[in-house]
Scaffold this active site. Structure first.
Site, short mmCIF file in Angstrom:
data_model
loop_
_atom_site.label_atom_id
_atom_site.label_comp_id
_atom_site.label_asym_id
_atom_site.label_seq_id
_atom_site.Cartn_x
_atom_site.Cartn_y
_atom_site.Cartn_z
CD GLU A 96 -2.00 8.58 -12.61
OE1 GLU A 96 -2.74 8.32 -11.65
OE2 GLU A 96 -0.81 8.93 -12.46
CG HIS A 132 3.60 7.27 2.85
ND1 HIS A 132 4.18 7.91 1.79
CD2 HIS A 132 2.25 7.40 2.68
CE1 HIS A 132 3.23 8.41 1.00
NE2 HIS A 132 2.05 8.11 1.51
CG LEU A 189 -9.38 6.81 0.02
CD1 LEU A 189 -10.16 6.38 1.25
CD2 LEU A 189 -9.30 5.66 -0.97
N GLY A 190 -7.79 10.38 -0.86
CA GLY A 190 -6.37 10.71 -0.95
C GLY A 190 -5.96 11.61 0.21
CB CYS A 210 -15.03 5.46 21.10
SG CYS A 210 -15.08 5.08 19.34
CB CYS A 223 -0.86 -0.03 1.27
SG CYS A 223 -1.81 1.46 1.57
CB CYS A 273 -12.79 3.22 16.17
SG CYS A 273 -12.06 2.83 17.77
CB THR A 290 0.10 3.14 4.43
OG1 THR A 290 -1.07 3.90 4.17
CG2 THR A 290 0.49 3.27 5.89
NE ARG A 295 0.28 3.90 -10.46
CZ ARG A 295 0.57 4.18 -9.19
NH1 ARG A 295 0.33 5.39 -8.68
NH2 ARG A 295 1.10 3.25 -8.40
CB ILE A 317 -7.42 2.93 -3.98
CG1 ILE A 317 -6.68 2.06 -2.96
CG2 ILE A 317 -8.86 3.16 -3.52
CD1 ILE A 317 -6.66 2.63 -1.55
#
Lengths: 345, 345, 345, 345
Positions: free
Chosen positions: B199, B47, B266-267, B100, B42, B111, B44, B204, B179
């Site tokens: 893009e 990163h 979402l980005g 919560c 991903c 959450c 993430t 891509r 995604i």
């Protein structure tokens, strides 16, 4: 109707408005002529008066200003069936095309061809105004005339407040100008668990309490977001009605709302606002709703019914002046030491 | 299960990941141990590998990275009833508190106490992973293992796409990473009238067409917003799925959406983004939705059913490498010349 | 906790309940033991007592009856973290599976495997009750104990009332048993424009007025639908909360609602009800909502916040009797000359 | 336009329609005259032809029947701006008041003053029809004329199908007349996981498969509900589109839907239908939606966009006859051995 009338006219591309005697407007087959009984001043009117950047880009003088009013129908066009001479009315101030995709999808409030009274066509700071009868909204004669004149901004308050859950919810209102004040009363009337108002002006802070805010935070006193978290056991509010257009308030709104909550934006900032989209919108799953005008006619029905069931907004009407004293009204608006200012032609 | 396993571990507060031999994790009474058959990379993860500012603030080495996977249950805790040894599973990567306000209000995806696999606790770039059984999601054995491994990001695509009307709608997707690519396929599968992708990367862009985009706009070619308006008869799109996190793309998203439309974010931008809130959100009555994770478990049911009804995502899986070649995988991610990159332990 | 306690037990497949001395229930690792301070009688309890057809098909004696209560936690299982000994609590009475499609789709209130306290497992007409701690709901110690005991049916009232728009709406409530009475108060608290109640029993008609109904229609007086149309300028109400289960009332509900309105059904008829589906549902575009239980936990949060913001339901609690006088309580329920009847163990 | 035209006229209060030569209708200032290129037969038309109880109560002869058509504008009134002579159009068949509460609340489809073409005013089984221009809907010239003529019932199919979640959902369609058939295609086009159709007529069962139904249940074969539960692993479907108006089918619809699902009723039963409200609606928390007409104009936009994105309905048009052969068309409708029957004037 033949004759002349008093009107506040934007005569040229410069600050100010002039009290003029002009022709009473003529009416087409689909129009009504209304004698204005009371008209109220909106922030937009002040922008036109002060001739700010937005006004310079949008307003084409000469034009009669003003869009909030209540009045009596004195003449109707030959195709008008739904209002009668003698009716007490106010008006939806957006004249829409009924043809664009938005109008066709029940989103008339964001019609691509909207013409606004007192912005794109002659307004109601005058003794008479002519309007398409389809824009008129019948008004309860028992309603205070000041409140009756301010039903259009009340529609904004209702549209913003009811754009998400209110019953049993904790809601913050950032900015206590007239629409913010009205929205506080609407929220409490509709069962909000807790209404937290933020404001800078002491006069308006006191009015916010009068309208029923459970807590009023003085923005000058420091960390607004921490204060809201304290008042909500660290959770944040379920929703925020952003009524100030202030960049700092918008940023705070996104930080004081709980994850999964909503931030409903009615206030209009005058320039781009930097937002921490990652932390304050995406990761929190927050919904940010742009609120434009009033839903036609859902917001109007709601406001009518809320007024009919006891919503009392008389305390929002802090000043009633003769039309001639409009400069005093505009200065009140500039100072912030007022709720809604009403002019009587 | 006793023994050692291969794992990609963040050993210290610096760029990179190390291939290590570590203890197979132990499982508690509510947990399952899963043998990882495929795991995917991903943004993430990249990163964390590249050790960017966000990673520096969040990650506490040593930690096994990775959160997307498919695998086989090999051991279960004594209180586990809903999965069996031998089951093929993937996992919801958010371990939530169920306590919560958000969890109690059916908003587990935001959450307040979320712990993320491969971010806040050991992940799945390894031969085995231990997880609360409640986070597992049974997987169709007939599904391509690469696609099966990428069901968690597919859940993001589904959550974002289905956060507003799709059937018969015109939707833009800004950013065609994995995604974004999956969301194009989801939109077409669900009856979108027109899908417009934007893009920068040629690889891509071609994949976006393969996934079914009706039009792919090269962001390097100039005015993206004008191009979208041209493609929509001047109206704009009904919705935008913002998948890039690029500040310019977010600004364009708000400008290419029609009044009354939705922009689903979402980005994740890495810094504050200035927005023209007045013109692009308030006056247009646009709804901006922060999209976090996946709805538990609505998004999962949806993705399962979309896959079962023929949604084909195999073309998104462009690379399958042995776990040992993770550096090559990370470089592919950095270049953008890939869809989803899968590692096989 | 060892020892014996008083309890009202359904001993055999026949009318009645017996006051018995039984074992204090034991608690599992996930459970809590609660000392019951007040327990209230629901229509369901009366059905079990009277041993009607439904009860004969569902209840398996011996079983302690009762499901509405407030009490104090006196013991907790070893895995219980969220409640403490000494806490004042009431309970969600549906014990759900957390595993079926409905539970996974945030519709726990219609879990396919629901077990109901006092119906499918031992209840709270007793000095103590043992329950999964996950079902407990902390209660404000300042709340009247009678009202506190009746929070579960209040949840039904809230679920039904807030299943559609209330602020500024006209709503009818057909049937003024305890839940109908509570819903009247909820509607007024949440800004309903007009609440019209229908009822047959004079005692309950008077209570409906006390709770704030704008109009109360005596069903014995003739044409209920015409009367509602008169009260709404011929338009009909925006919504109906059907609280009686009476076939005639359900038919009237569909006829008194305006086209496009909603009819929310909580009342449970004991046999099939013939409906004019063509004219009363299809052509009118009416939405008929079956309302089961309470949303977990949205309804609970709402009721907590409504009580916290001043919703006052003390007038609904008309009788408080010692547990031993349960037969008198059941007779009151049968007569309809009561609001909520509370028993004190 | 002066002159005479052929038309199918209900001449008297008795079964049948007569082919007559009548005056071409005159047009008012807001109207358009359309030359009918194709017109299709609806169940309602058959009821008027067969002179059933409903028709006897509603129709006032003499009247030209028919409401579904496609045609070319040949004349427009002086106030008509949005259509031009030469435009290919079909029409929304509900002429609404734009004034009642429903019209004002964006629920024009249930306008209290609706006048229906071919029911309350002259229809389109003729060479020409005059209509308010506001009711016209521009039509893609590339569309098959039979399909173009049936866009109004397609609007019903779209309104019903999209009244709840479709993407990734399991949906049953009870009744495979033309609207049921079209809705099957719509559901599959919009990503339904599984579409289960029920029907009695072998011709229509085969058409249901052609339109994409995943399973077609022969109602004559016994227990429909059990079969649906089998096909859905015992859970039931997420939604039902009830298209038959058959009392048994309505009862089955409520039993085959899962708890928390929706049943959307478009079919019109001819008498009261007994429903097990307790078990099938209340305890299951089911939403029953009456579906009337088409949302103006959301359903129209949706159908236009679905057709534009490849929804292919040509197989639903099974018969194309000259207008003169209308009796054959009506007999086909009575037999059920047809999809949509189109008449060419």
């Amino acid at each position: 109707m033949e004759g002349r009338m008093k009107a506040l006219v934007k005569m040229e591309r410069a600050p100010g408005l002039e009290l003029q005697e002009v022709q009473i407007p003529s009416t087409g087959d689909e129009d009504a002529l209304i004698r204005v009984l009371a008209t109220s001043i909106c922030g937009t009117d002040y922008h036109i008066y002060a001739w700010n950047e937005w006004a310079q880009g949008r307003i084409k003088p000469p034009m009669i200003a003003g869009h909030e009013f209540v009045g009596e129908v004195v003449e109707i066009g030959k195709n008008v069936a739904d209002v009668q001479v003698g009716d007490l009315v106010t008006a939806e101030t957006h004249v829409v095309c009924d043809r664009c995709l938005q109008c066709r999808m029940d989103q008339r409030h964001v019609c691509a061809e909207t013409e606004i009274i007192g912005v794109d066509r002659d307004g109601c700071f005058a003794e008479y105004i002519a309007l398409p009868a389809a824009n008129l909204w019948p008004t309860d004669p028992d309603l205070d005339l000041g409140v009756a004149s301010a039903q259009e901004p009340l529609g904004n308050a209702v549209h913003t407040a009811l754009a998400g859950p209110v019953a049993g919810a904790r809601i913050a209102v950032t900015g206590c100008g007239p629409i913010g004040l009205m929205s506080i009363a609407v929220l409490k009337h509709c069962g909000a668990r807790q209404v937290i108002a933020t404001e800078v002006n002491p006069f308006r802070m006191e009015l916010a309490e009068t309208m029923g805010a459970d807590a009023v935070i003085d923005v000058n006193d420091g960390d607004v977001v921490s204060r809201v978290l304290e008042l909500t056991e660290g959770v944040g509010v379920d929703g925020v009605l952003e009524m100030s257009g202030n960049p700092a308030a918008i940023d705070q709104a996104l930080k004081m709302v709980r994850p999964g909550g909503r931030v409903s934006l009615l206030g209009v900032p005058s320039k781009a606002v930097p937002l921490d989209i990652a932390n304050d919108i995406v990761f929190k799953g927050v919904h940010v709703q742009g609120i434009a005008g009033r839903k036609m006619w859902e917001s109007w029905h709601q406001l009518k019914n809320l007024l009919a069931s006891g919503l009392d907004l008389r305390d929002v009407i802090t000043h009633r002046l003769p039309l001639e004293d409009y400069r005093e009204g505009m200065e009140l608006m500039a100072s912030g030491d007022c709720g809604k200012v009403v002019l009587i032609p």
